[in-house]
Design a protein around this motif. Structure first.
Motif, mmCIF file in Angstrom:
data_model
loop_
_atom_site.group_PDB
_atom_site.id
_atom_site.type_symbol
_atom_site.label_atom_id
_atom_site.label_comp_id
_atom_site.label_asym_id
_atom_site.label_seq_id
_atom_site.Cartn_x
_atom_site.Cartn_y
_atom_site.Cartn_z
ATOM 1 N N MET A 1 0.848 -1.173 0.000
ATOM 2 C CA MET A 1 0.000 0.000 0.000
ATOM 3 C C MET A 1 0.892 1.235 0.000
ATOM 4 S SD MET A 1 -3.206 0.812 2.549
ATOM 5 C CE MET A 1 -4.143 -0.579 1.977
ATOM 6 N N LEU A 2 0.597 2.162 -0.885
ATOM 7 C CA LEU A 2 1.347 3.420 -0.971
ATOM 8 C C LEU A 2 0.611 4.511 -0.222
ATOM 9 C CD1 LEU A 2 2.268 3.304 -4.734
ATOM 10 C CD2 LEU A 2 3.840 3.016 -2.829
ATOM 11 N N ARG A 3 1.375 5.459 0.300
ATOM 12 C CA ARG A 3 0.773 6.585 1.028
ATOM 13 C C ARG A 3 1.191 7.897 0.382
ATOM 14 N NH1 ARG A 3 2.204 6.131 7.116
ATOM 15 N NH2 ARG A 3 4.264 6.013 6.227
ATOM 16 N N LEU A 4 0.260 8.838 0.398
ATOM 17 C CA LEU A 4 0.492 10.183 -0.118
ATOM 18 C C LEU A 4 0.146 11.168 0.982
ATOM 19 C CD1 LEU A 4 0.964 12.015 -2.720
ATOM 20 C CD2 LEU A 4 -1.520 12.112 -2.821
ATOM 21 N N LEU A 5 1.087 12.033 1.305
ATOM 22 C CA LEU A 5 0.847 13.106 2.260
ATOM 23 C C LEU A 5 0.477 14.344 1.460
ATOM 24 C CD1 LEU A 5 0.933 14.091 5.219
ATOM 25 C CD2 LEU A 5 3.286 14.784 4.786
ATOM 26 N N LEU A 6 -0.734 14.832 1.682
ATOM 27 C CA LEU A 6 -1.215 16.039 1.004
ATOM 28 C C LEU A 6 -1.321 17.127 2.050
ATOM 29 C CD1 LEU A 6 -2.190 17.317 -1.618
ATOM 30 C CD2 LEU A 6 -4.489 16.521 -1.063
ATOM 31 N N GLY A 7 -0.438 18.095 1.954
ATOM 32 C CA GLY A 7 -0.340 19.112 2.977
ATOM 33 C C GLY A 7 -0.820 20.479 2.542
ATOM 34 N N ASN A 8 -1.063 21.300 3.537
ATOM 35 C CA ASN A 8 -1.511 22.682 3.407
ATOM 36 C C ASN A 8 -2.909 22.791 2.812
ATOM 37 O OD1 ASN A 8 -1.109 25.428 3.957
ATOM 38 N ND2 ASN A 8 -0.445 25.834 1.875
ATOM 39 N N ILE A 9 -3.775 21.843 3.206
ATOM 40 C CA ILE A 9 -5.164 21.934 2.747
ATOM 41 C C ILE A 9 -5.910 22.946 3.616
ATOM 42 C CG2 ILE A 9 -5.214 19.590 1.801
ATOM 43 C CD1 ILE A 9 -6.757 18.724 4.284
ATOM 44 N N GLU A 10 -6.976 23.463 3.085
ATOM 45 C CA GLU A 10 -7.807 24.437 3.806
ATOM 46 C C GLU A 10 -8.420 23.764 5.037
ATOM 47 O OE1 GLU A 10 -9.955 27.862 4.778
ATOM 48 O OE2 GLU A 10 -8.381 27.658 3.273
ATOM 49 N N PRO A 11 -8.284 24.372 6.210
ATOM 50 C CA PRO A 11 -8.938 23.803 7.396
ATOM 51 C C PRO A 11 -10.435 23.637 7.150
ATOM 52 C CG PRO A 11 -7.459 25.567 8.048
ATOM 53 C CD PRO A 11 -7.548 25.604 6.544
ATOM 54 N N GLY A 12 -10.978 22.537 7.608
ATOM 55 C CA GLY A 12 -12.400 22.282 7.446
ATOM 56 C C GLY A 12 -12.776 21.616 6.135
ATOM 57 N N THR A 13 -11.805 21.325 5.277
ATOM 58 C CA THR A 13 -12.104 20.641 4.021
ATOM 59 C C THR A 13 -12.628 19.246 4.337
ATOM 60 O OG1 THR A 13 -10.403 21.873 2.818
ATOM 61 C CG2 THR A 13 -11.127 19.799 1.842
ATOM 62 N N SER A 14 -13.770 18.909 3.766
ATOM 63 C CA SER A 14 -14.377 17.604 4.042
ATOM 64 C C SER A 14 -13.718 16.506 3.207
ATOM 65 C CB SER A 14 -15.881 17.638 3.746
ATOM 66 O OG SER A 14 -16.107 17.714 2.356
ATOM 67 N N ASP A 15 -13.882 15.284 3.649
ATOM 68 C CA ASP A 15 -13.372 14.144 2.893
ATOM 69 C C ASP A 15 -14.031 14.094 1.513
ATOM 70 O OD1 ASP A 15 -11.951 13.590 5.189
ATOM 71 O OD2 ASP A 15 -13.008 11.722 5.646
ATOM 72 N N GLU A 16 -15.291 14.459 1.445
ATOM 73 C CA GLU A 16 -16.004 14.449 0.164
ATOM 74 C C GLU A 16 -15.410 15.469 -0.807
ATOM 75 O OE1 GLU A 16 -17.624 14.714 3.197
ATOM 76 O OE2 GLU A 16 -18.193 12.602 3.248
ATOM 77 N N GLU A 17 -15.124 16.681 -0.323
ATOM 78 C CA GLU A 17 -14.508 17.703 -1.171
ATOM 79 C C GLU A 17 -13.145 17.227 -1.663
ATOM 80 O OE1 GLU A 17 -15.441 22.111 0.272
ATOM 81 O OE2 GLU A 17 -14.789 20.796 1.930
ATOM 82 N N LEU A 18 -12.398 16.646 -0.775
ATOM 83 C CA LEU A 18 -11.076 16.141 -1.116
ATOM 84 C C LEU A 18 -11.171 15.036 -2.162
ATOM 85 C CD1 LEU A 18 -8.080 16.415 -0.462
ATOM 86 C CD2 LEU A 18 -8.419 14.788 1.392
ATOM 87 N N GLY A 19 -12.120 14.124 -1.969
ATOM 88 C CA GLY A 19 -12.308 13.041 -2.929
ATOM 89 C C GLY A 19 -12.691 13.551 -4.306
ATOM 90 N N GLU A 20 -13.576 14.544 -4.359
ATOM 91 C CA GLU A 20 -13.977 15.133 -5.647
ATOM 92 C C GLU A 20 -12.800 15.823 -6.321
ATOM 93 O OE1 GLU A 20 -17.277 17.707 -4.780
ATOM 94 O OE2 GLU A 20 -18.561 16.015 -4.202
ATOM 95 N N PHE A 21 -12.016 16.562 -5.539
ATOM 96 C CA PHE A 21 -10.848 17.248 -6.088
ATOM 97 C C PHE A 21 -9.854 16.246 -6.672
ATOM 98 C CE2 PHE A 21 -6.426 18.571 -5.258
ATOM 99 C CZ PHE A 21 -6.346 19.662 -6.120
#
Length: 84
Positions: A1-21
């Motif tokens: 399993m590979l992991r990706l660290l995605l940093g500096n996201i907007e506080p309060g961003t939902s998992d759904e918004e992230l998934g769509e992006f």
């Protein structure tokens, strides 16, 4: 399993918004997500992907690394193999 660290996201961003992006830029659905709040000024998420090659994840992460989303410059870094 590979992991990706995605940093500096907007506080309060939902998992759904992230998934769509991420889907918009060709990412598959993640298997696991871990929110990494830090001190709150530069929140991040650690995403685990089980069904993708390292080369494919690298190409996808290049698409979003340094991209501006929701007023913030994202940082995407592949962390490597993860064995739960």
């Amino acid at each position: 399993m590979l992991r990706l660290l995605l940093g500096n996201i907007e506080p309060g961003t939902s998992d759904e918004e992230l998934g769509e992006f991420l889907a918009k830029y060709g990412f598959p659905a993640w298997d696991e997500i871990e929110h990494v709040p830090g001190d709150g000024s530069r929140p991040a998420v650690m995403l685990s992907f089980g069904d993708i090659s390292a080369k494919s994840l690298e190409k996808l992460s290049e698409r979003i690394h340094h991209m501006f989303w929701k007023g913030r410059e994202l940082n995407a870094m592949i962390i490597g193999q993860y064995m739960p």
